[in-house]
Design an enzyme around this catalytic site. Structure first.
Site, mmCIF file in Angstrom:
data_model
loop_
_atom_site.group_PDB
_atom_site.id
_atom_site.type_symbol
_atom_site.label_atom_id
_atom_site.label_comp_id
_atom_site.label_asym_id
_atom_site.label_seq_id
_atom_site.Cartn_x
_atom_site.Cartn_y
_atom_site.Cartn_z
ATOM 1 N N HIS A 209 7.786 -5.674 -7.825
ATOM 2 C CA HIS A 209 6.873 -4.663 -8.391
ATOM 3 C C HIS A 209 7.265 -4.195 -9.781
ATOM 4 C CE1 HIS A 209 6.818 -4.408 -3.956
ATOM 5 N NE2 HIS A 209 5.539 -4.566 -4.186
ATOM 6 N N GLU B 198 5.046 -0.053 -8.674
ATOM 7 C CA GLU B 198 4.609 -0.787 -9.874
ATOM 8 C C GLU B 198 4.149 0.181 -10.965
ATOM 9 O OE1 GLU B 198 1.661 -3.948 -9.315
ATOM 10 O OE2 GLU B 198 0.980 -3.533 -11.352
ATOM 11 N N THR C 92 -1.706 -4.135 -10.643
ATOM 12 C CA THR C 92 -2.198 -5.492 -10.374
ATOM 13 C C THR C 92 -2.916 -5.638 -9.040
ATOM 14 O OG1 THR C 92 -0.059 -6.032 -9.430
ATOM 15 C CG2 THR C 92 -0.403 -6.611 -11.747
ATOM 16 N N SER D 225 1.732 -1.877 1.609
ATOM 17 C CA SER D 225 1.291 -2.975 0.734
ATOM 18 C C SER D 225 -0.083 -2.635 0.175
ATOM 19 C CB SER D 225 1.240 -4.279 1.540
ATOM 20 O OG SER D 225 0.435 -5.217 0.881
ATOM 21 N N ASN E 87 -2.153 -4.207 -1.815
ATOM 22 C CA ASN E 87 -3.228 -5.200 -1.758
ATOM 23 C C ASN E 87 -3.715 -5.419 -0.332
ATOM 24 O OD1 ASN E 87 -2.425 -8.199 -0.831
ATOM 25 N ND2 ASN E 87 -0.609 -7.182 -1.663
HETATM 26 S S1 SF4 Z 1 0.103 -9.638 -5.880
HETATM 27 FE FE1 SF4 Z 1 -0.229 -10.448 -7.942
HETATM 28 S S2 SF4 Z 1 1.060 -9.201 -9.298
HETATM 29 FE FE2 SF4 Z 1 1.754 -8.844 -7.179
HETATM 30 S S3 SF4 Z 1 3.409 -10.315 -6.882
HETATM 31 FE FE3 SF4 Z 1 1.535 -11.321 -6.203
HETATM 32 S S4 SF4 Z 1 0.801 -12.466 -8.019
HETATM 33 FE FE4 SF4 Z 1 2.281 -10.955 -8.715
#
Ligand code: SF4
Length: 328
Positions: free
Chosen positions: A85, A137, A175, A233, A235
């Site tokens: 991160h 991050e 990101t 997490s 994402n």
């Molecule tokens: S989610 Fe995107 S920014 Fe995060 S580690 Fe994976 S590729 Fe890199």
């Protein structure tokens, strides 16, 4: 997209999202710890969770990694790895003061955002960093230019910012955000700051947007979408939100297959399955095995992108690996 498979016995099916799971940055970060353990021997200290996944962290701990929150917890002179991160410059400085051997596993796509922040700060821009308050991050990126960066946490955050010169403002982002919500935040910012500049290239990374895109494709057909990933997490959490926004009747985030509640499946015909960018594929395989025991044995993989990106290991580690190989 693979051919749809008939489901004559049960009428139940799984739509399996692709791409899912490990991204290039996570793969590199995990490999960095594994290779460091092989090269230097245990213990290897890792500042923060190397990636936000419980299973990955537990596995590396069992191999000799010790996860710490701050450099002060690392014995002087020891090896410390910084997570995917990213970290603020002061963290490198602290490591130097403690004579730590630092290996930086920051994802190169996070480093790219750090570089943008440094460049725009050097040009004296106000930088609006869209991201989640307190996320590692965001802390790392904001640390590159604290005097120039303001955090914008979601569309409502847009109303709170003030800038010195409305003609010299740029937005950057974490990101791993929701692509759609970020566009909404930018639109809100532009209502107040019509001359707001955009980053030179997308800050939301390819892995985040690809995983969201395929979930949007499958969600309208799903009674429930199961996302494998940890609650910290970003994402992975976003994938549940995106699935629900795109029409899934229900969405759940789980670390492990045994967390599936059979009540989720009671009236379901179609179950969507995906996983966050820090999730190893064997955890998804466990979920598919579990679902098969509940009558969801027919799996159709829906592919919207093929990912081939890889990142090489951190320079400092590669250099030591090369030197060790030369001594053999
Ligand atoms: S989610 Fe995107 S920014 Fe995060 S580690 Fe994976 S590729 Fe890199």
């Amino acid at each position: 997209m693979t051919e749809a498979q008939a489901t004559p016995q049960t009428g139940k099916r799984v739509l399996l999202a692709k791409p899912r799971g490990y991204c290039a940055g996570v793969d590199r970060a995990v490999q960095t710890v594994e290779e460091a353990l092989k090269l230097y021997g245990a213990p290897i200290y890792v500042r923060k969770q190397i990636v936000h996944n419980k299973h990955v962290v537990q596995t590396l701990e069992s191999q000799g990694a010790i996860f710490v929150e701050e450099n002060e917890e690392v014995p002087e002179g020891a090896t410390v790895i910084f997570s995917a991160h990213g970290v603020a410059p002061e963290v490198y400085e602290q490591a130097k003061q403690r004579s730590l051997k630092a290996i930086d596993a920051t994802c190169p796509l996070v480093t790219k955002v750090h570089q943008e922040a440094k460049r725009f700060a050097a040009e004296d821009y106000d930088i609006l960093l869209i991201g989640h308050e307190g996320h590692e991050e965001v802390i790392g990126t904001a640390g590159e230019a604290p005097a120039h960066i303001q955090l914008v946490d979601g569309p409502d955050g847009a109303d709170k910012i003030t800038v010195r010169d409305p003609e010299k403002v740029v937005w950057l982002s974490q990101t791993t955000l929701s692509v759609d919500e970020t566009l909404e935040t930018v639109a809100r910012l532009k209502q107040r700051l019509p001359l707001l500049q955009s980053p030179p290239s997308d800050d939301i990374c390819y892995a985040t947007s690809n995983r969201q895109h395929v979930v949007k494709e499958i969600a309208p057909e799903c009674d429930v979408v199961i996302v494998v990933g940890s609650t910290n997490s970003s994402n992975s959490v976003r994938l549940v939100e995106v699935a629900l926004d795109a029409g899934a009747r229900a969405g759940h985030l789980i670390d492990f297959a045994h967390e599936i509640d059979d009540a989720w499946l009671a009236d379901a015909r179609t179950v969507g399955v995906t996983s966050g960018a820090s999730v190893p594929e064997d955890l998804v395989a466990d979920v598919l095995t579990y679902l098969a025991t509940r009558g969801f044995g027919d799996v159709e993989e829906i592919t919207t992108a093929n990912e081939r990106l890889t990142f090489s290991l951190p320079q400092e580690l590669k250099r030591d690996m090369k030197a060790a190989a030369a001594r053999r």
